[in-house]
Write a protein that holds these residues in place. Sequence first.
Motif, PDB file in Angstrom:
ATOM      1  N   TRP A 121      -7.066  23.858 -55.576  1.00 24.20           N
ATOM      2  CA  TRP A 121      -8.069  23.311 -54.671  1.00 24.20           C
ATOM      3  C   TRP A 121      -9.427  23.569 -55.296  1.00 24.20           C
ATOM      4  CZ3 TRP A 121      -6.948  20.315 -50.587  1.00 24.20           C
ATOM      5  CH2 TRP A 121      -5.654  20.366 -50.065  1.00 24.20           C
ATOM      6  N   GLN A 143      -5.507  14.630 -51.393  1.00 24.76           N
ATOM      7  CA  GLN A 143      -5.598  15.560 -50.271  1.00 24.76           C
ATOM      8  C   GLN A 143      -6.970  16.230 -50.256  1.00 24.76           C
ATOM      9  OE1 GLN A 143      -3.078  16.095 -47.954  1.00 24.76           O
ATOM     10  NE2 GLN A 143      -2.179  14.337 -49.011  1.00 24.76           N
ATOM     11  N   ARG A 144      -7.585  16.274 -49.080  1.00 23.15           N
ATOM     12  CA  ARG A 144      -8.865  16.954 -48.863  1.00 23.15           C
ATOM     13  C   ARG A 144      -8.749  17.747 -47.577  1.00 23.15           C
ATOM     14  NH1 ARG A 144     -14.014  15.020 -50.782  1.00 23.15           N
ATOM     15  NH2 ARG A 144     -13.643  13.796 -52.632  1.00 23.15           N
ATOM     16  N   ARG A 145      -9.540  18.796 -47.501  1.00 21.47           N
ATOM     17  CA  ARG A 145      -9.592  19.575 -46.271  1.00 21.47           C
ATOM     18  C   ARG A 145     -10.851  20.426 -46.276  1.00 21.47           C
ATOM     19  NH1 ARG A 145      -4.791  23.922 -47.632  1.00 21.47           N
ATOM     20  NH2 ARG A 145      -6.101  25.344 -48.798  1.00 21.47           N
ATOM     21  N   ASP A 151     -16.161  25.453 -42.867  1.00 24.06           N
ATOM     22  CA  ASP A 151     -15.753  24.110 -42.451  1.00 24.06           C
ATOM     23  C   ASP A 151     -16.672  22.989 -42.916  1.00 24.06           C
ATOM     24  OD1 ASP A 151     -13.537  25.172 -41.251  1.00 24.06           O
ATOM     25  OD2 ASP A 151     -14.355  25.102 -39.222  1.00 24.06           O
ATOM     26  N   GLN A 154     -16.042  20.688 -48.153  1.00 27.45           N
ATOM     27  CA  GLN A 154     -14.740  20.074 -48.398  1.00 27.45           C
ATOM     28  C   GLN A 154     -14.172  20.556 -49.740  1.00 27.45           C
ATOM     29  OE1 GLN A 154     -12.852  17.396 -46.650  1.00 27.45           O
ATOM     30  NE2 GLN A 154     -13.990  18.487 -45.068  1.00 27.45           N
ATOM     31  N   GLU A 157      -7.595  18.689 -53.492  1.00 28.86           N
ATOM     32  CA  GLU A 157      -6.445  19.197 -54.232  1.00 28.86           C
ATOM     33  C   GLU A 157      -6.294  18.412 -55.532  1.00 28.86           C
ATOM     34  OE1 GLU A 157      -2.020  20.681 -53.171  1.00 28.86           O
ATOM     35  OE2 GLU A 157      -2.363  18.540 -52.829  1.00 28.86           O
TER      36      GLU A 157
END
Length: 163
Positions: A121, A143-145, A151, A154, A157
């Motif tokens: 990540w 994929q991102r989170r 928070d 970002q 992956e």
Amino acid sequence: MKIRALELHEAALHREVRLRALRDAPESFGESAEDLEARPYTYWEQLTRSVTAGQVMFLACEGDAVHGATYGLRDAQRSNAGRVGGTWVAPSHRRRGIGTALLQAVKSWAGEQGFGCLRLWAPATSGAALSLYRHAGFRETGQRRPMPRKDALQIVEMECELP
């Protein structure tokens, strides 16, 4: 520059290097230096045991000075995959190939473990980190989170297939 693995008896060095990384680039990691500074020494001994038994932390050293580090970890979800974590190079030593050498050490370790790929990540806003990983053969998975405990930031992956 010599790339070597952290050894079991080096918990104090592990702590020092990790805290340097967190202080230098707080936006790049899901942990904070303040939180980890408050942890007892037994935490660092346990963490060092975990990354010297079946996992690895590579250090970029020049004599006794450490100028970079990264972790090679087993992927908890996929038995045939590894993870790269905590990659950091001291500001005074960036753009000298240290990050590439550290990633190559993790790729070699992962190959010895029989892994088919490595994942990581990376901060979505760190052009330097994304460029380093792309240069090393990593590609975004889509994929991102949000970054843990941050928070507003970002992370993306990335994955690299291994021969």
